[in-house]
Design a protein around this motif. Sequence first.
Motif, PDB file in Angstrom:
ATOM      1  N   ALA A 192       0.807  -1.222   0.000  1.00 47.87           N
ATOM      2  CA  ALA A 192       0.000   0.000   0.000  1.00 47.87           C
ATOM      3  C   ALA A 192       0.840   1.271   0.000  1.00 47.87           C
ATOM      4  O   ALA A 192       0.402   2.309  -0.507  1.00 47.87           O
ATOM      5  N   ALA A 193       2.045   1.213   0.559  1.00 47.21           N
ATOM      6  CA  ALA A 193       2.920   2.391   0.533  1.00 47.21           C
ATOM      7  C   ALA A 193       3.236   2.797  -0.895  1.00 47.21           C
ATOM      8  O   ALA A 193       3.495   3.978  -1.173  1.00 47.21           O
ATOM      9  N   ASP A 194       3.184   1.832  -1.817  1.00 49.83           N
ATOM     10  CA  ASP A 194       3.444   2.114  -3.231  1.00 49.83           C
ATOM     11  C   ASP A 194       2.154   2.455  -3.982  1.00 49.83           C
ATOM     12  O   ASP A 194       2.113   3.402  -4.755  1.00 49.83           O
ATOM     13  N   PHE A 195       1.080   1.681  -3.755  1.00 47.70           N
ATOM     14  CA  PHE A 195      -0.108   1.883  -4.598  1.00 47.70           C
ATOM     15  C   PHE A 195      -1.052   2.972  -4.102  1.00 47.70           C
ATOM     16  O   PHE A 195      -1.982   3.356  -4.796  1.00 47.70           O
ATOM     17  N   LYS A 196      -0.821   3.529  -2.888  1.00 48.78           N
ATOM     18  CA  LYS A 196      -1.710   4.585  -2.393  1.00 48.78           C
ATOM     19  C   LYS A 196      -1.723   5.800  -3.323  1.00 48.78           C
ATOM     20  O   LYS A 196      -2.743   6.486  -3.427  1.00 48.78           O
TER      21      LYS A 196
END
Length: 450
Positions: free
Chosen positions: A372-376
């Motif tokens: 999620a740190a990437d796709f947020k």
Amino acid sequence: MRVKTHLRSVAALSALALLAACGGDTADEPAADETSAEDTAAEEDEGDGSSEESSETEEEAAGGDGNTSDTFTFGYVLPETGQLAFLGPPQIEALGLAIEDINAAGGVLGQEVPAPVAGDEAGQEAAAQQAADRILAEQPSAIVGAAASGMSLAIIDRVTGANVMQCSGSNTAPTFTDYEDDGLYIRTAPSDALQGPVLANTIVNDGYSNIAIVARADDYGSGLAEATATALENAGATVALNETYDPLAREFNAVVSSVEAAEPDAVVVIAFEEGGQILQGMFEAGLTPDAVGVYGADGLRSADLGSIVNESDPSVIAGMKGTAPASADNPDFISRLQEFAPDLEETQFAPQVYDCAVTMALAAEAAGSVNAADFKAEVNGITSEGTECTSYEECLGLLADGEDIDYNGASGPLDFTDAGEPGTATIEVYEFDDAGELQSLETVEANPVE
């Protein structure tokens, strides 16, 4: 692969369709004498046992790495027990259907999505926190839930602090719009900041000008009351009373007395199931729908409300009106959901939860990462502008072709704002007819005030 999530049997579901509850929140925990020792033990089991283990899990959750595997995984914290238990099945099954559709289209980044890790919010902050800690220990990509805004507020820091994305399909409290969540909390239900003006306009258009508002003393009640009061005053009406009450009180005579003293020509009751008692008291005091305007919100939008207020004469609520968040008219989705889960009776907020799952999965595809740190950073963009698409499979194909996408979901267009929530909302205006039966009058599109 067909993904079916296990639903615990619930002995008795609340007769009142607490749609606000689902869409909103119940931040309050039940009174001590309402919780049995067996329930407490069961909640401890939900949290994986001892308080020592729970504390260790909390430490691991803080500042976590999120999902470091190659497989996109979900958890959920939704009501399997407690006063909102009837809202668990539609949301849980909608997540299951979304996972089935995602896998039928090839999964996320070529990997099949497994069944979600289950957690029960149970209408209690401690239970919701224990469930979240246990799920976070599995390092999921995302958690769906909680259903109630109060329960989401109890777990949001745990979830986002672990670099896991949280998406609710039913949180409506305005609190979340400006919440410091590092872009890791999103919702597909509209803020009550959009519902309040529609409720106010309905009241003013009906000819009322001196309004009393009573609301639950939680984020949902206070937020919707304030949004409604502000819109009423902007429309030239007088807010004679804007008072919150303890929803766990044993009786609501003081609430009714406050309304009487305000001498309003219309009354707004923002409540969950306790609203039935407030309405009973109002009607006994002569504040009936044929004497004053009586209005509710999504928490009182129930086909059973008339019989709850007066079992022998449900028509007592004839003429009462209210508002509630509405999904786009999508009979195809509801038909597919009922085929997927034949025993499902309630479908409220199911489209929004389905959209939570698909939106996050598409964001992971767009980012090329299940963390999620990437796709947020991709979430907001895939719900607006771009080429319109209405299914995971269709949107996935467009992404593969290098196109920007605009996912219009099962609940309708999302058009996320920077806050990660719908930029517009479709709000239903409902009324109880002469027999006390629930009728939908119209839907109104609400937009943020610039």
